[in-house]
Design an enzyme around this catalytic site. Structure first.
Site, PDB file in Angstrom:
ATOM      1  N   THR A   1     -45.420 -16.758 -29.448  1.00  0.00           N
ATOM      2  CA  THR A   1     -44.660 -16.186 -28.330  1.00  0.00           C
ATOM      3  C   THR A   1     -45.618 -15.983 -27.152  1.00  0.00           C
ATOM      4  O   THR A   1     -46.793 -15.704 -27.359  1.00  0.00           O
ATOM      5  CB  THR A   1     -44.083 -14.839 -28.793  1.00  0.00           C
TER       6      THR A   1
ATOM      7  N   ARG B   1     -30.028 -15.206 -34.665  1.00  0.00           N
ATOM      8  CA  ARG B   1     -30.957 -14.070 -34.815  1.00  0.00           C
ATOM      9  C   ARG B   1     -31.635 -13.785 -33.461  1.00  0.00           C
ATOM     10  O   ARG B   1     -32.121 -14.682 -32.789  1.00  0.00           O
ATOM     11  CB  ARG B   1     -32.009 -14.414 -35.875  1.00  0.00           C
TER      12      ARG B   1
ATOM     13  N   GLY C   1     -34.646 -11.624 -31.610  1.00  0.00           N
ATOM     14  CA  GLY C   1     -35.864 -10.866 -31.877  1.00  0.00           C
ATOM     15  C   GLY C   1     -36.084  -9.764 -30.861  1.00  0.00           C
ATOM     16  O   GLY C   1     -35.155  -9.321 -30.179  1.00  0.00           O
ATOM     17  N   ASP C   2     -37.318  -9.348 -30.739  1.00  0.00           N
ATOM     18  CA  ASP C   2     -37.668  -8.231 -29.858  1.00  0.00           C
ATOM     19  C   ASP C   2     -37.969  -8.665 -28.426  1.00  0.00           C
ATOM     20  O   ASP C   2     -37.890  -7.851 -27.497  1.00  0.00           O
ATOM     21  CB  ASP C   2     -38.925  -7.540 -30.393  1.00  0.00           C
TER      22      ASP C   2
ATOM     23  N   THR D   1     -45.992  -9.018 -29.095  1.00  0.00           N
ATOM     24  CA  THR D   1     -45.730 -10.174 -29.950  1.00  0.00           C
ATOM     25  C   THR D   1     -45.934  -9.761 -31.401  1.00  0.00           C
ATOM     26  O   THR D   1     -46.725  -8.863 -31.676  1.00  0.00           O
ATOM     27  CB  THR D   1     -46.652 -11.362 -29.570  1.00  0.00           C
ATOM     28  N   GLY D   2     -45.207 -10.385 -32.293  1.00  0.00           N
ATOM     29  CA  GLY D   2     -45.322 -10.038 -33.709  1.00  0.00           C
ATOM     30  C   GLY D   2     -43.963 -10.061 -34.365  1.00  0.00           C
ATOM     31  O   GLY D   2     -43.028 -10.684 -33.844  1.00  0.00           O
TER      32      GLY D   2
ATOM     33  N   GLY E   1     -40.534  -9.441 -34.952  1.00  0.00           N
ATOM     34  CA  GLY E   1     -39.534  -8.871 -34.072  1.00  0.00           C
ATOM     35  C   GLY E   1     -38.723  -7.749 -34.688  1.00  0.00           C
ATOM     36  O   GLY E   1     -38.404  -6.764 -34.010  1.00  0.00           O
TER      37      GLY E   1
HETATM   38  N1  ASP Z   1     -41.679 -11.374 -31.662  1.00  0.00           N
HETATM   39  C1  ASP Z   1     -41.166 -12.708 -31.836  1.00  0.00           C
HETATM   40  C2  ASP Z   1     -39.878 -12.649 -32.594  1.00  0.00           C
HETATM   41  O1  ASP Z   1     -39.791 -11.900 -33.552  1.00  0.00           O
HETATM   42  C3  ASP Z   1     -42.127 -13.604 -32.539  1.00  0.00           C
HETATM   43  C4  ASP Z   1     -43.485 -13.641 -31.944  1.00  0.00           C
HETATM   44  O2  ASP Z   1     -43.933 -12.702 -31.303  1.00  0.00           O
HETATM   45  O3  ASP Z   1     -44.155 -14.655 -32.107  1.00  0.00           O
HETATM   46  O4  ASP Z   1     -38.981 -13.385 -32.287  1.00  0.00           O
END
Ligand code: ASP
Length: 328
Positions: free
Chosen positions: A187, A215, A217-218, A238-239, A241
């Site tokens: 991301t 789906r 995410g965050d 990032t991480g 979600g």
């Molecule tokens: N946060 C993102 C998600 O969950 C993934 C990512 O940060 O790489 O969609």
């Protein structure tokens, strides 16, 4: 008055990231590492050059993220991961800390640069978050570049998608067949503070590998993966979600700064190393104050990141801490 004539009255700067994850340094070839660093620097410079000329933090964030979306190394724009059914559903958000104006778009399948769409949704001022067709109608209204969903395809991500389909329990770490030895994340995001002291944050993603269609995410959810408030800070996370969403990670950082009077570095440190880690989440955050104090923290082995401020701070890093490289 041309923007070149603006005299800088206060510090300005920005930071960018392109994901955090369990990267094994020994699997990172010199060529891939150099490509990652070049892309991060290009994104950072695209944003910084605008800030230097007096442009807004919104322009800087949009420009920096557009460069990262156009780089197929990262999981945003071209190079986005595949969904479980083999398509791409992108999401992005952008928020300005001046009046808390914000725009976000999710389930985007035909807009080349979702961050540009997020900005247009913000500036249009009707809604904050739009999904699928409704968001793509705004892209047409503003003549944003449209592409076929297959534009986002890349061979590395396809191999990763097929590998994950074949695995009963998906090991989301390196599977040996991707462009990057770090398939979990990728991301991208940027935070900036301009010469007026206005903060902006943006995040753009393809989401998680083989995510369920639909789906969310965050990244495009304000307060989770993206938030900006001139009185506090701008944040891009990032991480995982699902955990970042449940923690409202970005808003939590802003609240610590505003309500508790925490320094930015303490607020980000607590959010990543106490809160995110406590709930088993992995990831990272970049954040900036209106005075251009820039912070980066992650609880993974690596995070792709770069920063530059008018005070002369400049860095690009993958391992190490802050914006400095070092041993993982
Ligand atoms: N946060 C993102 C998600 O969950 C993934 C990512 O940060 O790489 O969609």
């Amino acid at each position: 008055m041309s923007i070149d004539a603006v005299t800088a009255t206060r510090a300005y700067g920005l930071a960018v990231h392109a994901g955090a994850g369990s990267l094994d340094r020994t699997l990172l070839t010199a060529r891939v590492e150099s490509n990652i660093r070049t892309a991060l620097e290009a994104a950072r410079e695209a944003g910084f050059r605008l800030l230097e000329r007096g442009a807004s933090s919104i322009d800087a964030v949009e420009a920096a993220i557009t460069v990262l979306e156009d780089c197929e190394l990262f999981n945003a724009g071209v190079g986005s991961v595949y969904t479980a059914t083999g398509g791409h559903e992108l999401e992005a958000a952008l928020m300005s800390g001046r009046h808390l104006a914000a725009g976000g778009a999710v389930r985007i399948s035909t807009v080349k640069n979702p961050i540009r769409l997020a900005r247009r949704i913000m500036e249009r001022g009707h809604e904050v978050l739009l999904v699928g067709d409704a968001a793509e109608a705004v892209a047409r209204e503003f003549d944003l570049e449209e592409v076929a969903n297959s534009y986002f395809d890349t061979p590395g991500r396809l191999a990763e998608h097929q590998g994950a389909l074949g695995a009963a329990a998906i090991d989301r770490e390196w599977e040996g067949n991707s462009l990057l030895p770090m398939t979990e994340y990728g991301t991208v995001g940027a935070v900036a503070a301009d010469q007026q002291g206005d903060v902006c944050a943006g995040t753009s993603t393809g989401g998680l590998v083989n995510k369920t269609d639909g789906r969310i995410g965050d990244s495009a959810v304000l307060g989770a993966g993206t938030y900006a408030d001139n009185n506090g800070c701008g944040i891009s996370a990032t991480g995982q979600g699902e955990i970042i969403l449940r923690l409202s990670l970005a808003k939590g950082i802003n609240d610590r700064v505003i309500m508790r009077g925490s320094s930015l570095s303490l607020a980000v440190h607590e959010a990543v190393h106490n809160e995110l880690s406590r709930y088993g989440g992995s990831g990272g955050v970049i954040a900036i104050t209106s005075n251009s104090e820039v912070v980066c923290e992650f609880n993974t082995k690596a995070m792709f990141r770069a920063c530059r401020t008018s005070r002369g701070e400049v860095g690009v890093a993958i391992f190490g801490a802050g914006f400095k490289d070092g041993d993982p």
